[in-house]
Design a protein around this motif. Structure first.
Motif, PDB file in Angstrom:
ATOM      1  N   LEU B 783      -4.860  44.392   2.374  1.00 35.86           N
ATOM      2  CA  LEU B 783      -6.265  44.180   2.737  1.00 35.86           C
ATOM      3  C   LEU B 783      -7.056  43.719   1.524  1.00 35.86           C
ATOM      4  O   LEU B 783      -7.875  42.779   1.600  1.00 35.86           O
ATOM      5  N   GLN B 784      -6.800  44.383   0.441  1.00 29.56           N
ATOM      6  CA  GLN B 784      -7.474  44.039  -0.811  1.00 29.56           C
ATOM      7  C   GLN B 784      -7.224  42.568  -1.142  1.00 29.56           C
ATOM      8  O   GLN B 784      -8.135  41.819  -1.485  1.00 29.56           O
ATOM      9  N   ARG B 785      -5.949  42.204  -1.010  1.00 32.72           N
ATOM     10  CA  ARG B 785      -5.586  40.834  -1.333  1.00 32.72           C
ATOM     11  C   ARG B 785      -6.304  39.847  -0.398  1.00 32.72           C
ATOM     12  O   ARG B 785      -6.806  38.809  -0.835  1.00 32.72           O
ATOM     13  N   CYS B 786      -6.274  40.279   0.856  1.00 37.49           N
ATOM     14  CA  CYS B 786      -6.959  39.446   1.846  1.00 37.49           C
ATOM     15  C   CYS B 786      -8.396  39.189   1.436  1.00 37.49           C
ATOM     16  O   CYS B 786      -8.907  38.063   1.488  1.00 37.49           O
ATOM     17  N   ARG B 787      -9.049  40.253   1.062  1.00 30.90           N
ATOM     18  CA  ARG B 787     -10.443  40.142   0.676  1.00 30.90           C
ATOM     19  C   ARG B 787     -10.598  39.209  -0.512  1.00 30.90           C
ATOM     20  O   ARG B 787     -11.491  38.366  -0.563  1.00 30.90           O
ATOM     21  N   GLU B 788      -9.703  39.349  -1.458  1.00 31.85           N
ATOM     22  CA  GLU B 788      -9.765  38.495  -2.639  1.00 31.85           C
ATOM     23  C   GLU B 788      -9.643  37.014  -2.249  1.00 31.85           C
ATOM     24  O   GLU B 788     -10.424  36.178  -2.697  1.00 31.85           O
ATOM     25  N   VAL B 789      -8.640  36.800  -1.394  1.00 31.79           N
ATOM     26  CA  VAL B 789      -8.438  35.412  -0.969  1.00 31.79           C
ATOM     27  C   VAL B 789      -9.692  34.880  -0.280  1.00 31.79           C
ATOM     28  O   VAL B 789     -10.176  33.777  -0.550  1.00 31.79           O
ATOM     29  N   PHE B 790     -10.214  35.764   0.554  1.00 27.64           N
ATOM     30  CA  PHE B 790     -11.422  35.357   1.283  1.00 27.64           C
ATOM     31  C   PHE B 790     -12.562  35.051   0.321  1.00 27.64           C
ATOM     32  O   PHE B 790     -13.235  34.020   0.420  1.00 27.64           O
ATOM     33  N   GLN B 791     -12.751  35.928  -0.614  1.00 27.70           N
ATOM     34  CA  GLN B 791     -13.854  35.728  -1.560  1.00 27.70           C
ATOM     35  C   GLN B 791     -13.650  34.467  -2.380  1.00 27.70           C
ATOM     36  O   GLN B 791     -14.584  33.719  -2.666  1.00 27.70           O
ATOM     37  N   TRP B 792     -12.408  34.215  -2.710  1.00 24.89           N
ATOM     38  CA  TRP B 792     -12.106  33.040  -3.489  1.00 24.89           C
ATOM     39  C   TRP B 792     -12.418  31.772  -2.668  1.00 24.89           C
ATOM     40  O   TRP B 792     -12.959  30.802  -3.162  1.00 24.89           O
ATOM     41  N   ASP B 793     -12.060  31.913  -1.393  1.00 30.42           N
ATOM     42  CA  ASP B 793     -12.360  30.792  -0.496  1.00 30.42           C
ATOM     43  C   ASP B 793     -13.860  30.522  -0.437  1.00 30.42           C
ATOM     44  O   ASP B 793     -14.299  29.375  -0.500  1.00 30.42           O
ATOM     45  N   VAL B 794     -14.593  31.607  -0.299  1.00 27.57           N
ATOM     46  CA  VAL B 794     -16.055  31.478  -0.246  1.00 27.57           C
ATOM     47  C   VAL B 794     -16.556  30.816  -1.511  1.00 27.57           C
ATOM     48  O   VAL B 794     -17.357  29.874  -1.478  1.00 27.57           O
ATOM     49  N   GLU B 795     -16.050  31.294  -2.601  1.00 29.27           N
ATOM     50  CA  GLU B 795     -16.446  30.765  -3.907  1.00 29.27           C
ATOM     51  C   GLU B 795     -16.157  29.267  -3.978  1.00 29.27           C
ATOM     52  O   GLU B 795     -16.985  28.473  -4.415  1.00 29.27           O
ATOM     53  N   ARG B 796     -14.960  28.923  -3.499  1.00 22.62           N
ATOM     54  CA  ARG B 796     -14.545  27.533  -3.589  1.00 22.62           C
ATOM     55  C   ARG B 796     -15.455  26.629  -2.738  1.00 22.62           C
ATOM     56  O   ARG B 796     -15.869  25.565  -3.172  1.00 22.62           O
TER      57      ARG B 796
END
Lengths: 628, 838
Positions: B783-796
């Motif tokens: 889940l943590q990883r998922c969130r990170e990926v998501f946040q990174w996506d948002v950032e991108r």
């Protein structure tokens, strides 16, 4: 002696002067646009009476060749003023008198009253003299009168003569004759309106009127060719826009909606005040099912209709005869009609609510109610379908508010409906099913009964919406109360079909969609379903089951009732029944399209929901039925 | 019709009658009896005041008759007397004895004038000032008066005579008539003459009545007349056979009143004192009509009247009119039924059905006017009200919207604005895909920056009216700016070998690409034509749409005579242009280049009378060159015609309809106007932009252009404006400017996109290094990883909206951009300077 020889001319000269001064005055007024329309009208009236006075003087002497050109010019001016004031019979009388005098001068006998023959004879008797153009100008005025009085057939019959006007004008006889005499311009009697402009105006107006006529008679392609050529004629902006608009209508009739849209667009580009083009294109989008575009167009149409329209600017040259005077045919005005701003707003609101733009829809509804409340009947004069009655609007707005998750506002609106209708509610009402074939005729007859039924249905719907609101707020007790009130109201209606005794309507009697009976049954079904669902939330499962089953009886297509009925059965341990109930509910296909029903009669989206996939999972887990 | 021989004099009515005493008395004599009646107010009747008789004839067989009775001034006695004209027919009927009797103050009838005529007076007889008896017979007017003592004929031959009295000092009775020159009653064949009976003077009759009225005037009344410096000033009322009462002042029609009856016979004036004057017109068959003098409108009218008299019957100082009606009653008394009134309060009647005074009905026209005035006031009030209401409505709306915005702010909810509202636009239903297509087109277009020298296709020369035109057609690419292209001519005379540059005027024309020259095909095969919006996208021929290659025609004009100084001359034609180094820089690195195009020879002996464009119907290169030469020689104006309210119509066909107008087949957009001789050639090019706008190019001499514009203006709608387009001579400048702007935009797009693309690529690389595997959301860590990926996506995605770029590359971008902008600025400057120069 030569001095004395000049004397007879002086009378002519004076009259020419008088005419020219009048023409100048008549035109001067047009220069200053600051005048209000009715000041212009008064001025026109004055000009007209002055021209008539002058004409009376001139016609007091026998028709003499020298005076006749002046006389015909003054007839033209006077007649034009009369026509501009819509005094067509007066103008026509002037024309007849003038032509009679022309015939008297040329020594020809008066002729038959058949218009084409008459004008042909007059033109023939005048021949190629200097009077010929003058008579042609009078023919132009006759044309204007025919056009204003919608005698398109006569115009068609006289087409050849009217064409000869065009030839005279285009070969520039008038221009050249003028430039020749330009040296002593004070000797030429002036005209209030350049006949070439008049001709141009008449030409395009005739094509437009004929186009509208052919269109209304279903000869679209015929009309189209004329209109397309007309769009390149010299004419005021408004009229060019009309040609595009009518071309568009023709194309729409020929089922070429995209080309029609192009034409409407051109109409708007040509004249931004051509609102009907916007309205027509909205209709096309509706027909094409392009909802987004339709909403956009409605939105635009509404804001355009709300613009304070500048009064039509005085067109130079055509100021005397306005195109609206010449375009009076019924078929055209029906093509040009646009519904009122309020009606457009209501349409817009409804569209938005139906097509997932609830918040916009709510705003439009509130705007609409605000306008209605300020008793500002802007655009009431416009034709088109009348607005639904106020309670209906309130209920629609309430439903929209609920959809937008504003239950408090919705309840307030419903309260309003209930308080206004409460005292008028009948104790008991009999709903008569009208005979199918004579439905249209009987409608107005039982209007009074309808009123009472409508009142009752409104109040019922208001309670239903309030029930929905409480469901939304999870206030189950209140919800049950309101659903019950709704139901109690609805059972007051007895149904009577033909000569049978009034009875409580049952499922098998469901009438056609849109009838009061259908609405009644739907309301019943929805209120029972709502109450049943509320009972499930307070774990009164038996009551819930009863209500939900009753609901399904009254209104079999009620999805929420079906699903929840299954749920209750499941909870009561009757799992197979539950599964059957669910399967049955899913198998229903909605009979009516969403848009054909009032918003408030639709199943609420806000109540407690059951997840269909979850239910399917449960059925799967249950396995195949044991019996079989 | 019965004849009533009544007249009024000094407030009394005098009735004349014949009494034939044949039955009662032995001696058959005809006795003229008269009785004078006065009105008694108390009894409302007429009572006899005096009477008398005179014997006219003693012969039994004599047929005696009253012709007319009327009051007239007796010049000798200087008093108004009642006159009565009686006629006696001789036994055989071949002669008629007329005698005019006057009633003296002592109530005696005295004979005044007597004359004999061989005929009977048939037409109207006038008894006028003098007393004078006037009548017309067989187109002549005769009169007999006390002074003349005999029957005289008016010496001028007139037809359609009008006879009246003038209140002048010396001359009273006049006769107006048309002095015929032929049979017809037109100004060209007859003239209006007037004749004073007393003095025998002839005067211009139009001073009293205009010519056309002579024929139709039935009776006339002169209100006033005076002679100022021998010019007659008069105010006249005339009743015409066209049922009109016309008021003339000095022979000018001032007012007209339509009369309700036909055949007017007499006009009388009633002076009612303070209430103004009335005209009483009596008609044939007993109709009477009263008209107010001031308003010239009908006051009242009556029918079946036997006679009308105007006098002060009441003795109150003002006039009244007295109408005797034809007897309908049983009484049989001739004067039983009468009405005495002045329409202003005085009214006595007797024997009439309605004893009530007949008030004049208010003129319906006045009512109408009042009504209209009131109506217009009402309407204007209404419009003001509506305007106010509209304003209130707008205010309400503004208030509502503001309140909504305010509540939104307070409740911290976002104000919902639709897309177009945010953009401040009104979106029509324009679909976006078109513009997207175009954007795609632009991207695919690449620009090869290969520069080559222009290719000379053709060299020609023409001579016209002492001027030499040299032209070159060349193909070039975008590296040669059009503004820089010019031609010069170097002469090489036979003797000296040093060539001399001569002064020329150079011009550049765009030519259509050779392939698309025949694009004027018409597609009229359809049953109906498609909307123009659909068609217009297909091609735009004649424009340098292909940026890479374009065809130019460069011309140079010079005076011919200096060249021919030395018999034969060889001319070298040089092309000057500027070569650009790269496609983006416009004038940054100008390198002037001269290209030798060719040469031609001129001989003084050759025929210089060439005429350009002899046959515009041909489609040869010669004609094309002719056209270009003509355009080089003629002055050129471009006018922008704008008609905001009224569409222009078919101007092209209007031009074509002018005399001597022909379309030039080589380039059909041009029309040649060759109306009067070779020196007046005129080239016209009409380009319709919209139905309401167009551009007209005129190649001609200045005067001609003005004349043409003048006639065009008469054709165009009044609201239209004609503006000369600025900078027409340097037409290249605007094109250069637009090209520069386009390049600026293209380079901006390309630079930025390349910048971003590279950024993207780098990012891709970075991404490929990073997390690739999709984490399993089952565990907490996942889940943590998922969130990170998501946040990174948002950032991108946020980065994509406002990406970070390398400073160096950004600097390069700005540099190239500013260069492009500089070029644009320069082009703009060039353009404006050119327009100033022109």
């Amino acid at each position: 002696m030569s001095d004395q020889m000049c004397q007879p001319l002086s009378l002519l000269y004076r009259w020419i002067q008088e005419n020219n001064e009048l023409v100048d005055k008549c035109k001067q007024q047009g220069g200053g646009d600051a005048l209000s329309p009715d000041q212009n009208k008064t001025h026109l009236r004055w000009c007209s009476s002055e021209f008539h006075k002058l004409l009376k003087k001139i016609q007091g002497i026998p028709p003499l060749a020298d005076y006749l050109q002046l006389e015909l010019t003054v007839v033209y001016n006077a007649c034009l003023c009369s026509t501009a004031q819509s005094q067509f019979s007066e103008a026509e009388l002037l024309l007849t008198q003038a032509t009679e005098r022309v015939l008297q001068m040329t020594g020809d006998a008066p002729v038959a009253s058949d218009p084409p023959v008459f004008w042909r004879t007059v033109l023939k008797s005048v021949g190629d003299t200097a009077l010929n153009p003058c008579v042609l100008y009078l023919l132009c005025l006759q044309w204007a009168i025919w056009l204003s009085t919608c005698q398109l057939k006569t115009i068609q019959e006289c087409q050849d003569e009217l064409f000869s006007v065009f030839e005279t004008l285009s070969t520039g006889v008038w221009d050249e004759g003028r430039s020749e005499l330009r040296g002593k311009s004070s000797d030429i009697p002036l005209l209030v309106m350049d006949p070439r402009r008049l001709f141009e105006l008449l030409q395009i107006c005739t094509i437009i009127a004929q186009g509208a006529e052919s269109l209304s008679e279903g000869r679209s392609s015929e009309a189209l060719s004329g209109l397309q050529t007309a769009s390149s004629l010299p004419a005021p902006r408004t009229l060019i826009a009309y040609t595009h608009l009518l071309s568009g209508s023709c194309l729409a009739h020929m089922s070429r909606p995209q080309m029609a849209l192009q034409c409407y667009r051109k109409a708007l580009e040509t004249d931004s005040r051509c609102v009907c083009a916007l309205y027509q294109s909205m209709l096309i989008y509706r027909q094409l099912g392009n909802t987004q575009a339709e909403i956009q167009a409605l939105c635009l149409l509404h804001s355009t209709l709300m613009l304070p329209f500048a009064t039509e600017p005085a067109l130079a040259g055509t100021r005397l005869l306005s195109p609206s005077l010449l375009l009076r045919s019924q078929s055209l005005s029906s093509l040009l009609s646009v519904p009122s701003a309020l009606s457009v707003l209501h349409n817009l609101a409804l569209k938005c609510v139906h097509h997932e733009r609830v918040s916009d829809g709510v705003e439009y509804y509130l705007d609409l109610l605000a306008v209605l409340h300020s008793e500002d009947q802007h655009g009431v004069h416009a034709e088109g379908p009348p607005l639904p009655s106020l309670p209906e609007l309130y209920l629609q707005a309430g439903a929209a508010l609920l959809m937008a998750r504003r239950p408090a506002d919705c309840m307030a609106l419903c309260d309003e409906v209930i308080t206004t209708t409460l005292e008028l509610l009948p104790e008991k009402v009999v709903l008569e099913e009208p005979e199918e074939k004579c439905e249209a005729e009987t409608r107005p007859l039982c209007a009074e009964g309808d009123d009472r039924v409508a009142m009752l249905l409104w109040a019922g719907a208001a309670y239903l919406l309030q029930g929905h609101c409480h469901t939304h707020l999870k206030d189950w007790k209140q919800a049950v109360t309101h659903y019950t009130r709704c139901f109690n109201l609805l059972v007051k209606v007895r149904f009577k079909k033909g000569s049978f005794q009034p009875q409580i309507p049952s499922t098998d009697m469901i009438g056609k969609q849109g009838t009061d009976l259908c609405i009644l049954q739907r309301l019943k079904g929805l209120s029972l379903a709502g109450r049943g669902i509320s009972f499930t939330q307070t774990d009164q499962l038996r009551e819930a089951l009863r209500d939900l089953q009753l609901s399904m009886q009254a209104f079999p297509e009620c999805t929420s009732a079906g699903l929840w009925c299954g749920e209750v059965l499941w909870r009561l341990g009757r799992r197979w029944e539950a599964a059957a109930c669910w399967e049955k509910t899913w198998s229903f296909t909605p009979q009516f399209s969403v848009e054909s029903l009032s918003v408030y009669l639709q199943e609420p989206q806000s109540g407690p929901l059951l997840d269909s996939s979850e239910l399917r999972r449960r059925i799967q887990e249950l396995g195949p039925p044991l019996s079989a | 019709m019965e004849k009533f021989n009544r007249l009024s004099l000094c407030g009394k009515i005098i009735i004349f009658n014949f009494k034939r005493a044949s039955a009662t008395n032995d001696c058959d004599r005809s006795e003229l009896i008269f009785s004078s009646l006065a009105f008694e107010q108390e009894d409302n009747t007429f009572l006899k005041a005096a009477d008398g008789a005179a014997i006219i004839s003693r012969k039994r067989s004599a047929h005696v008759d009253i012709v007319k009775c009327k009051c007239a001034i007796n010049v000798q006695k200087r008093v108004t007397t009642a006159c009565i004209l009686v006629t006696k027919k001789s036994e055989k009927g071949e002669s008629f004895q007329y005698s005019l009797l006057t009633l003296s103050s002592s109530n005696r009838l005295e004979p005044c004038i007597e004359f004999k005529l061989p005929y009977q007076m048939r037409e109207t007889v006038y008894i006028l000032h003098g007393p004078t008896v006037l009548w017309s017979h067989t187109g002549n007017v005769f009169y007999a008066s006390l002074q003349a003592g005999e029957v005289r004929q008016i010496p001028i031959q007139v037809s359609h005579s009008v006879i009246g009295e003038l209140p002048l000092h010396k001359e009273h009775v006049f006769v107006l008539g048309l002095h015929n020159l032929s049979d017809q009653c037109t100004p060209s064949t007859s003239q209006t003459l007037g004749y004073f009976v007393e003095s025998g003077q002839v005067f211009d009759g139009t001073m009293i009545l205009p010519h056309p009225y002579i024929c139709i005037t039935r009776c006339i009344l002169v209100l006033s007349a005076e002679k100022v410096d021998d010019v007659l000033k008069s105010a006249v009322i005339a009743a015409t056979s066209n049922q009109q009462l016309v008021y003339f002042e000095n022979g000018i029609v001032k007012d007209v009143c339509q009369l309700p009856f036909e055949q007017p016979e007499n006009i009388q004036v009633v002076n009612t004192g303070r209430n103004g004057c009335l005209f009483v017109i009596s008609f044939h068959e007993g109709h009477v009509c009263a008209v107010w003098k001031e308003t010239f409108q009908i006051a009242s009218h009556w029918s079946s009247v036997s006679s009308v008299h105007v006098d002060d019957f009441l003795g109150c100082g003002t006039d009244q009119m007295l109408l005797f009606f034809k007897d309908q009653g049983i009484t049989g008394q001739p004067l039983d039924t009468f009405l005495l009134t002045d329409l202003c309060g005085i009214s006595y009647s007797h024997g009439q059905d309605s004893a009530a005074p007949k008030t004049p009905p208010p003129s319906p026209e006045n009512d109408l006017l009042t009504l209209r005035a009131l109506e217009s006031r009402l309407q204007s009030g209404l419009t003001v009200l509506q305007e106010l209401q509209r304003e209130v409505r707008v205010k309400d709306r503004v208030l509502q919207q503001s309140v909504r915005a305010l509540t939104d702010v307070v409740s911290e909810s976002e104000t919902i604005l639709t897309q177009h509202e945010q953009e401040g636009l009104i979106a029509l239903w324009d679909c976006d895909d078109e513009s997207r297509d175009e954007a795609l087109d632009d991207k695919t277009q690449d620009m090869p920056a290969v520069s080559s020298k222009p290719q000379i296709d053709k060299l020609w020369h023409r001579i016209t009216e002492e001027r030499l035109v040299v032209g070159v057609i060349l193909t070039t690419d975008s590296s040669v700016p059009v503004a820089s292209v010019s031609l010069s001519i170097l002469t090489e005379t036979g003797q000296s070998s040093t060539p001399a540059v001569i002064q020329t005027q150079s011009q550049v024309f765009w030519l259509p690409a050779p392939c698309s020259s025949s694009s004027s095909s018409s597609s009229s095969a359809y049953m109906f034509s498609e909307p123009a919006a659909k068609r217009s996208k297909q091609h735009n021929a004649g424009r340098p749409n292909d940026l890479n290659t374009c065809r130019l025609a460069v011309t140079a004009v010079t005076r011919l005579t200096p060249l021919l100084n030395s018999g034969c001359v060889k001319c070298h034609v040089m092309l000057h242009y500027v070569q650009r180094q790269d496609a983006f820089a416009l004038v940054s690195n100008p390198t002037p280049v001269v290209l030798h195009c060719g040469q031609f020879a001129l001989d003084v002996h050759s025929d210089f009378q060439t005429r350009l464009l002899k046959n515009p119907d041909l489609k040869t290169d010669e004609v094309k060159e002719d056209l270009l030469s003509l355009m080089a020689v003629l002055d050129r104006w471009v006018f922008h015609i704008d008609s905001p309210e009224h569409s222009l119509g078919d101007i092209d066909s209007w031009i074509q309809k002018r005399v001597g107008c022909k379309r030039i087949e080589v380039s059909p957009q041009y029309l040649l106007l060759n109306s009067s001789g070779p020196s007046a050639l005129m080239l016209l090019h009409w380009h319709q932009i919209t139905p309401f706008q167009g551009e007209l190019s005129v190649h001609s001499s200045q005067l001609q252009a003005l004349q043409f514009l003048d006639s065009l203006l008469a054709y165009l709608p009044a609201s239209c404006s004609i503006q000369p387009v600025k900078g027409t001579k340097g037409q290249g400048a605007t094109q250069i400017f637009s090209l520069a702007l386009e390049k600026e935009m293209v380079s901006l797009i390309e630079c930025v996109s390349s910048l971003l693309c590279e950024e993207e690529e780098e990012e891709e690389e970075r991404k490929s290094l990073g997390h690739e595997e999709t984490p399993e959301p089952g565990s907490v860590k996942g889940l943590q990883r998922c969130r990170e990926v998501f946040q990174w996506d948002v950032e991108r995605s946020r980065m994509r909206l406002s990406p970070l770029v390398d400073v160096g590359r950004y600097r390069r971008l700005t540099q190239s951009m500013s260069k492009a902008q500089l070029d644009g600025d320069l082009a703009a400057l060039l353009g404006t300077r050119r327009t100033f120069l022109c």
